[in-house]
Scaffold this motif. Structure first.
Motif, PDB file in Angstrom:
ATOM      1  N   UNK A   1       4.759   2.952  10.964  1.00 11.01           N
ATOM      2  CA  UNK A   1       5.802   2.033  10.505  1.00 11.01           C
ATOM      3  C   UNK A   1       6.105   2.182   9.016  1.00 11.01           C
ATOM      4  N   UNK A   2       5.503   3.171   8.371  1.00 11.00           N
ATOM      5  CA  UNK A   2       5.664   3.347   6.925  1.00 11.00           C
ATOM      6  C   UNK A   2       7.123   3.627   6.552  1.00 11.00           C
ATOM      7  N   UNK A   3       7.536   3.073   5.423  1.00 10.81           N
ATOM      8  CA  UNK A   3       8.834   3.402   4.847  1.00 10.81           C
ATOM      9  C   UNK A   3       8.669   4.638   3.973  1.00 10.81           C
ATOM     10  N   UNK A   4       9.583   5.580   4.098  1.00 10.91           N
ATOM     11  CA  UNK A   4       9.497   6.815   3.328  1.00 10.91           C
ATOM     12  C   UNK A   4      10.596   6.851   2.279  1.00 10.91           C
ATOM     13  N   UNK A   5      10.214   7.086   1.041  1.00 11.79           N
ATOM     14  CA  UNK A   5      11.164   7.288  -0.051  1.00 11.79           C
ATOM     15  C   UNK A   5      11.026   8.731  -0.504  1.00 11.79           C
ATOM     16  N   UNK A   6      12.118   9.475  -0.464  1.00 13.46           N
ATOM     17  CA  UNK A   6      12.083  10.871  -0.859  1.00 13.46           C
ATOM     18  C   UNK A   6      12.231  10.997  -2.377  1.00 13.46           C
TER      19      UNK A   6
ATOM     20  N   UNK B   1       0.752  18.152  -0.619  1.00  8.96           N
ATOM     21  CA  UNK B   1       1.675  18.872   0.264  1.00  8.96           C
ATOM     22  C   UNK B   1       1.990  18.017   1.482  1.00  8.96           C
ATOM     23  N   UNK B   2       2.875  18.520   2.329  1.00 11.41           N
ATOM     24  CA  UNK B   2       3.309  17.745   3.479  1.00 11.41           C
ATOM     25  C   UNK B   2       2.221  17.469   4.485  1.00 11.41           C
ATOM     26  N   UNK B   3       1.344  18.442   4.720  1.00  9.43           N
ATOM     27  CA  UNK B   3       0.249  18.239   5.677  1.00  9.43           C
ATOM     28  C   UNK B   3      -0.670  17.101   5.216  1.00  9.43           C
ATOM     29  N   UNK B   4      -0.994  17.113   3.926  1.00 11.97           N
ATOM     30  CA  UNK B   4      -1.847  16.056   3.393  1.00 11.97           C
ATOM     31  C   UNK B   4      -1.157  14.698   3.470  1.00 11.97           C
ATOM     32  N   UNK B   5       0.159  14.680   3.223  1.00 10.06           N
ATOM     33  CA  UNK B   5       0.906  13.430   3.257  1.00 10.06           C
ATOM     34  C   UNK B   5       0.896  12.822   4.662  1.00 10.06           C
ATOM     35  N   UNK B   6       1.101  13.665   5.670  1.00  9.47           N
ATOM     36  CA  UNK B   6       1.073  13.188   7.055  1.00  9.47           C
ATOM     37  C   UNK B   6      -0.313  12.656   7.393  1.00  9.47           C
ATOM     38  N   UNK B   7      -1.354  13.390   6.982  1.00  8.43           N
ATOM     39  CA  UNK B   7      -2.717  12.942   7.243  1.00  8.43           C
ATOM     40  C   UNK B   7      -3.023  11.617   6.570  1.00  8.43           C
ATOM     41  N   UNK B   8      -2.561  11.464   5.329  1.00  6.70           N
ATOM     42  CA  UNK B   8      -2.794  10.210   4.602  1.00  6.70           C
ATOM     43  C   UNK B   8      -2.057   9.057   5.256  1.00  6.70           C
ATOM     44  N   UNK B   9      -0.835   9.318   5.736  1.00  6.47           N
ATOM     45  CA  UNK B   9      -0.063   8.264   6.395  1.00  6.47           C
ATOM     46  C   UNK B   9      -0.728   7.834   7.697  1.00  6.47           C
TER      47      UNK B   9
ATOM     48  N   UNK C   1       0.849  -1.197   0.000  1.00  9.65           N
ATOM     49  CA  UNK C   1       0.000   0.000   0.000  1.00  9.65           C
ATOM     50  C   UNK C   1       0.880   1.242   0.000  1.00  9.65           C
ATOM     51  N   UNK C   2       0.599   2.162  -0.926  1.00  9.17           N
ATOM     52  CA  UNK C   2       1.482   3.303  -1.157  1.00  9.17           C
ATOM     53  C   UNK C   2       0.704   4.620  -1.136  1.00  9.17           C
ATOM     54  N   UNK C   3       1.323   5.654  -0.557  1.00 10.90           N
ATOM     55  CA  UNK C   3       0.844   7.032  -0.669  1.00 10.90           C
ATOM     56  C   UNK C   3       1.853   7.798  -1.510  1.00 10.90           C
ATOM     57  N   UNK C   4       1.380   8.563  -2.479  1.00  6.51           N
ATOM     58  CA  UNK C   4       2.251   9.369  -3.336  1.00  6.51           C
ATOM     59  C   UNK C   4       2.004  10.839  -3.016  1.00  6.51           C
TER      60      UNK C   4
ATOM     61  N   UNK D   1       5.581   5.523   1.647  1.00 11.50           N
ATOM     62  CA  UNK D   1       5.168   6.871   1.266  1.00 11.50           C
ATOM     63  C   UNK D   1       6.229   7.446   0.345  1.00 11.50           C
ATOM     64  N   UNK D   2       5.841   7.786  -0.879  1.00  8.60           N
ATOM     65  CA  UNK D   2       6.718   8.520  -1.792  1.00  8.60           C
ATOM     66  C   UNK D   2       6.513   9.995  -1.500  1.00  8.60           C
ATOM     67  N   UNK D   3       7.574  10.691  -1.114  1.00  8.63           N
ATOM     68  CA  UNK D   3       7.431  12.025  -0.541  1.00  8.63           C
ATOM     69  C   UNK D   3       8.395  13.002  -1.195  1.00  8.63           C
ATOM     70  N   UNK D   4       7.846  14.004  -1.879  1.00 12.72           N
ATOM     71  CA  UNK D   4       8.675  15.045  -2.476  1.00 12.72           C
ATOM     72  C   UNK D   4       9.345  15.861  -1.370  1.00 12.72           C
ATOM     73  N   UNK D   5      10.613  16.191  -1.542  1.00 11.99           N
ATOM     74  CA  UNK D   5      11.310  16.966  -0.518  1.00 11.99           C
ATOM     75  C   UNK D   5      10.798  18.399  -0.462  1.00 11.99           C
ATOM     76  N   UNK D   6      10.602  19.003  -1.615  1.00  4.45           N
ATOM     77  CA  UNK D   6      10.198  20.406  -1.658  1.00  4.45           C
ATOM     78  C   UNK D   6       8.716  20.528  -1.973  1.00  4.45           C
TER      79      UNK D   6
END
Length: 227
Positions: free
Chosen positions: A75-80, A36-44, A4-7, A52-57
């Motif tokens: 426990x999610x793995x984060x890939x920047x 954005x980052x807030x949405x990513x944290x909420x989704x996680x 399961x992945x969040x982009x 979680x595939x996570x843009x740095x900027x």
């Protein structure tokens, strides 16, 4: 097992393209997209994805802060996701708990492979990337005294394994260097991660430099004085 992945990326076309590629795989499900980052944290927090595939900027909360929260709370793995060569924050992202990074122009097959590798707990840092990251880190920041006290909990073999990890070697290459089996190397890696409280091999690379096991710019890395 379905991965399961969040982009998360503020560029809609990039985000949609990555999601489409991953969703086309039989073993991967994209459970959410975030801009954005807030949405990513909420989704996680809501979906508890494997990766979680996570843009740095990103606007608002950047990827580094989002990674720090996600890695601390889930426990999610984060890939920047980064445009390497222009981004000075990759090392900070790894310190925040990210398992590695991908260039935004990554090939389709490499993107899919990276997600599967992250779930398996392997490193996303090739030797050349490791050297480049450390060079960027040391050129832009003051080098602090090595934290050699962390090494006292490791056996001699575990310290040697950590040193080789820091130099960017794979399990197979470490096994060849130490003249042991890959299974033995995996055991050493698992033990040293547990003893040092590290999430994965990416953080082990950082630890190898912070403890002085590997010294930037030196090919022959000496064992630090633990006294």
């Amino acid at each position: 097992m379905t991965i399961r992945v969040v982009v998360a990326d503020d560029q809609e076309l990039v985000r949609a393209g990555f999601a489409m590629i991953l969703a086309a795989q039989p073993d991967i499900e994209v459970v959410a997209e975030s801009g954005n980052g807030f949405e990513a944290v909420g989704a996680a927090r809501t979906h508890r994805p494997d990766v979680v595939l996570l843009d740095i900027r990103m606007p608002g909360m950047d990827g580094i802060e989002a990674a720090r929260i996600i890695c601390a709370e889930t426990p999610s793995r984060v890939i920047m996701l980064t445009t390497f060569g222009q981004d000075d924050y990759v090392f900070d992202a790894l310190r925040a708990g990210a398992s590695g990074f991908l260039l935004k122009d990554v090939r389709r097959d490499d993107l899919v492979h990276a997600v599967r590798v992250a779930v398996a707990g392997e490193s996303l840092l090739a030797p050349s990337v490791t050297r480049t990251l450390v060079a960027a880190f040391t050129s832009g920041r003051a080098v602090r005294p090595p934290r050699t006290e962390l090494l006292t909990v490791l056996t001699e073999r575990e310290r040697e394994t950590l040193r080789l990890l820091g130099r960017g070697l794979s399990n197979a290459e470490i096994a060849t260097t130490l003249v042991v089996s890959e299974h033995t190397v995996k055991s050493h890696v698992s033990n040293l991660l547990a003893k040092l409280g590290l999430r994965d091999r990416a953080q082990a690379v950082i630890a190898a430099y912070e403890t002085g096991l590997v010294i930037p710019g030196q090919l022959g890395d000496a064992e630090p004085d633990l006294d």
